[in-house]
Design an enzyme around this catalytic site. Sequence first.
Site, PDB file in Angstrom:
ATOM      1  N   GLY A 113       0.913  -1.421  -0.158  1.00  0.00           N
ATOM      2  CA  GLY A 113      -0.067   0.099   0.063  1.00  0.00           C
ATOM      3  C   GLY A 113       0.900   1.356  -0.061  1.00  0.00           C
ATOM      4  N   CYS A 114       0.918   1.806   1.200  1.00  0.00           N
ATOM      5  CA  CYS A 114       1.821   3.198   1.528  1.00  0.00           C
ATOM      6  C   CYS A 114       3.219   3.046   1.120  1.00  0.00           C
ATOM      7  CB  CYS A 114       1.422   3.741   2.692  1.00  0.00           C
ATOM      8  SG  CYS A 114      -0.186   3.960   2.836  1.00  0.00           S
ATOM      9  N   VAL A 115       3.955   1.881   1.292  1.00  0.00           N
ATOM     10  CA  VAL A 115       5.369   1.671   0.953  1.00  0.00           C
ATOM     11  C   VAL A 115       5.298   1.772  -0.497  1.00  0.00           C
ATOM     12  CG1 VAL A 115       7.480   0.200   0.818  1.00  0.00           C
ATOM     13  CG2 VAL A 115       5.921   0.720   3.005  1.00  0.00           C
TER      14      VAL A 115
END
Length: 209
Positions: A149-151
């Site tokens: 996701g955010c990585v």
Amino acid sequence: MTELDEDYARAGFNKSLGFGERPVLLVIDFVMAYLDPDSPLHAGVEAELKVNEKLVAAAREAGVPVIWTNVEYEPGGADGGHFYRKIAALKVFDRGSPLGAFPPSLQPAPGERIVTKQYPSAFFGTGFAETLRAMDVDCCVITGLSTSGCVRASTLDALQHGFIPLVVPEACGDRDAAVHDANIFDLRAKYADMLSVDETLAYFSRLSA
């Protein structure tokens, strides 16, 4: 090397970007939502927490700036758009929720920047790229949650904004190891270099010297 690795290599993937000279350590969303067993986002990332503790300490000792991200929404998610609607568990990041807090053993130090975001990428709608340019940064060493996701989103945007992305797989985590591994494979092939913990520590040590 697996058959898949060989196929990607023949096609020209997996080239190295090398190291930057002026990195930051970007710790993405390492908050209680992923550590509390009662959280819907619990990901069992206690081992990754220990790795991040080590890397943050080494970065500080080497004088490498540490930048943190977290997620926060207006209660009800009015600022979260369709992303908030898509993932019901994002309500754990409503303002004031204890699940949005950094864990006791991994806290920003006074003066370290915290980028508060509403979407997966640290760069989207935050002015983060402009902050890095003002700091004369050329490279982001990236750790945190979640890999898929955010990585992943922040790594892609780091590349697209002109910063070398160096991801530390052992310092990133996800709900499932297979999901983590698949995303690391794809990021390595197309968008970022991967560093082991030891390579990251050695990199910080060289910068300190």
